[in-house]
Enzyme design. Structure first.
Site, PDB file in Angstrom:
ATOM      1  N   ARG A 194      48.592  13.741  42.535  1.00  0.00           N
ATOM      2  CA  ARG A 194      49.039  14.986  42.879  1.00  0.00           C
ATOM      3  C   ARG A 194      48.201  15.423  44.423  1.00  0.00           C
ATOM      4  O   ARG A 194      47.342  15.706  44.371  1.00  0.00           O
ATOM      5  CB  ARG A 194      48.625  15.964  41.922  1.00  0.00           C
ATOM      6  CG  ARG A 194      49.307  15.740  40.498  1.00  0.00           C
ATOM      7  CD  ARG A 194      48.864  16.463  39.427  1.00  0.00           C
ATOM      8  NE  ARG A 194      49.150  15.920  37.957  1.00  0.00           N
ATOM      9  CZ  ARG A 194      48.988  16.460  36.836  1.00  0.00           C
ATOM     10  NH1 ARG A 194      48.193  17.519  36.944  1.00  0.00           N
ATOM     11  NH2 ARG A 194      49.120  15.704  35.874  1.00  0.00           N
ATOM     12  N   HIS A 299      56.892  15.358  32.795  1.00  0.00           N
ATOM     13  CA  HIS A 299      55.531  16.177  32.799  1.00  0.00           C
ATOM     14  C   HIS A 299      55.871  16.870  34.133  1.00  0.00           C
ATOM     15  O   HIS A 299      54.748  17.162  34.995  1.00  0.00           O
ATOM     16  CB  HIS A 299      54.240  15.084  33.062  1.00  0.00           C
ATOM     17  CG  HIS A 299      53.194  15.960  32.599  1.00  0.00           C
ATOM     18  ND1 HIS A 299      52.565  15.384  31.485  1.00  0.00           N
ATOM     19  CD2 HIS A 299      52.024  16.654  33.327  1.00  0.00           C
ATOM     20  CE1 HIS A 299      51.391  16.238  31.141  1.00  0.00           C
ATOM     21  NE2 HIS A 299      51.287  16.640  32.244  1.00  0.00           N
ATOM     22  N   ARG A 354      56.530  25.888  34.816  1.00  0.00           N
ATOM     23  CA  ARG A 354      56.365  26.665  36.059  1.00  0.00           C
ATOM     24  C   ARG A 354      56.850  28.163  36.158  1.00  0.00           C
ATOM     25  O   ARG A 354      56.372  29.287  36.647  1.00  0.00           O
ATOM     26  CB  ARG A 354      56.962  25.827  37.327  1.00  0.00           C
ATOM     27  CG  ARG A 354      56.182  24.682  37.758  1.00  0.00           C
ATOM     28  CD  ARG A 354      57.141  23.811  38.979  1.00  0.00           C
ATOM     29  NE  ARG A 354      56.387  22.833  39.349  1.00  0.00           N
ATOM     30  CZ  ARG A 354      56.327  21.469  38.839  1.00  0.00           C
ATOM     31  NH1 ARG A 354      57.369  21.390  37.766  1.00  0.00           N
ATOM     32  NH2 ARG A 354      55.649  20.597  39.117  1.00  0.00           N
TER      33      ARG A 354
END
Length: 412
Positions: A194, A299, A354
């Site tokens: 990330r 994911h 999100r």
């Protein structure tokens, strides 16, 4: 045409003055008409490191972009002269009912996004009649989530740790707190790359650099909340130091296998869902082993970049195992229309991650309520325009999936 002087009485009949909203939080949330509006508010109000943790994905972020593109490439096929006046969005998922057909997905580090964290999500889920899922990497305890959602449905997302007893004990605690479903997560043997988090120095506890300080200085409300509320730490883990990747790599075990699933099934008394399924063969294997559900997920694009798009997998997985297990979908869901498309292709439920966090960052518990309200209104409107009154009436013929990416020949 004959002209005349405007008559004040007629002019005032044409004008409607909007009643002012003095509460700033309520005003900004009321102005948000879409999840993207909530995202923009969240970005203004949240320091970059915390916002990017939510907004970002792995490496080039192709998996996330492709997941969004898949939903944007849906073409709906409405039927006309089929009145759908009273739309019912209720469905049954994993042994219980849910008014809109989605659950709140598990998210880690949640209180760093906004200090109400999982408590806000669980409370909003309880009010809306949808399940809430607590992450192993959550920042609110299993017991406190239960207290925030005492009469509603709570789900627990479980990672298998190198120290297996930590995972076993978490499963026992969730069962004791009457969580009804466990999400056995299989897509995180190691941490994905990330890159936004690496560039921002994102960690628990937060690392303060000059860049971080300058970015956060113009958001004093976030610092006030952060510094005047209980210490930020993982509620279920004792190790809290390091970057996201370091924490995951230290805790997760790449040797996770079907044997671990068997052990957890012996421990867990409720429903078991395997989260992170990314191909049809694995779906068939898991269905043959008698799990209760699968979540097609990469994911949120945060692990393997260029991973399969869950929405693209959905029709074939439904064909192969849809009669044997319930099938959920996450990754990239930002509108109620996305949820309708999933249900039309045979999903039993969907999960929002999100979208929930954007609402949380935009306005705490009220922001999560606003997220749910926006999505439910979009679901209802889409169903009415399609000419269907219930979730059960949604069928594959209601959508066409336009494909920008088509698979080439396989290589053996």
């Amino acid at each position: 045409m004959q002209r005349q002087f405007p008559r004040p009485r007629e002019v005032f009949e044409l004008l409607r003055f909007k009643k002012p909203t003095w509460n700033a939080r309520r005003r900004r949330l009321d102005a948000a008409l879409t999840i993207y509006d909530l995202r923009r508010i969240a970005q203004r109000r949240t320091p970059r490191a915390a916002f990017d943790y939510t907004d970002g994905a792995a490496e080039q972020e192709l998996s996330l972009a492709r997941a969004r593109q898949a939903f944007e490439d849906v073409e709906f096929n409405p039927r006309i002269l089929r009145p759908a006046v009273d739309v019912d969005t209720t469905t049954t998922m994993l042994g219980g009912s849910s008014r809109p057909p989605f659950a709140i997905a598990p998210t880690g580090f949640t209180r760093l996004m906004q200090t109400e964290g999982e408590t806000a999500g669980a409370g909003a889920a309880a009010a809306a009649g949808i399940p809430f899922t607590l992450s192993t990497l959550g920042t609110t305890s299993i017991e406190d989530v239960r207290a925030a959602n005492p009469a509603g449905r709570n789900w627990f997302q479980l990672y298998i740790m190198r120290d297996r007893e930590i995972s076993y004990e978490l499963a026992r605690r969730a069962a004791a707190a009457e969580f009804d479903t466990l999400h056995f997560t299989v897509d995180t043997p190691v941490a994905g790359a990330r890159l936004r988090d690496n560039r921002n120095g994102f960690s628990i506890p937060p690392q303060i650099s000059l860049r971080t300080l300058l970015n956060a200085a113009v958001r004093p409300w976030w610092w006030f909340d952060f510094l005047t509320t209980p210490k930020l730490e993982f509620a279920s883990l004792s190790s809290t130091g390091g970057t996201v990747g370091e924490l995951l790599d230290a805790a997760m075990d790449p040797t996770i296998s079907y044997d671990d699933l068997d052990v957890i099934r012996d421990i867990w008394p409720g429903k078991i869902v395997v989260k992170g399924v990314q191909n049809v063969d694995d779906a068939k294997d898991l269905a043959s082993r008698g799990v209760d559900g699968l979540v097609l997920s990469n994911h949120g694009g945060r692990q393997l970049d260029r991973a399969p798009v869950p929405f693209h997998l959905l029709p074939e997985v439904v064909r192969e195992v849809g009669n044997d297990v319930e099938i959920g979908v996450d990754t990239g869901i930002m509108t109620g229309a996305d949820i309708v498309a999933c249900m039309a292709l045979g999903a039993s439920f969907t999960m929002i991650g999100r979208a929930y966090l954007y609402g949380l960052m935009a306005g705490g518990r009220q922001g999560v309520d606003r997220t749910i309200d926006i999505l439910e209104a979009e679901i209802v409107r889409t169903m009415k325009l399609l000419g269907v009154s219930t979730i059960a009436e949604l069928e594959p013929h209601h959508i066409t999936q336009l494909r920008r990416l088509t698979p080439g020949p396989s290589h053996s």
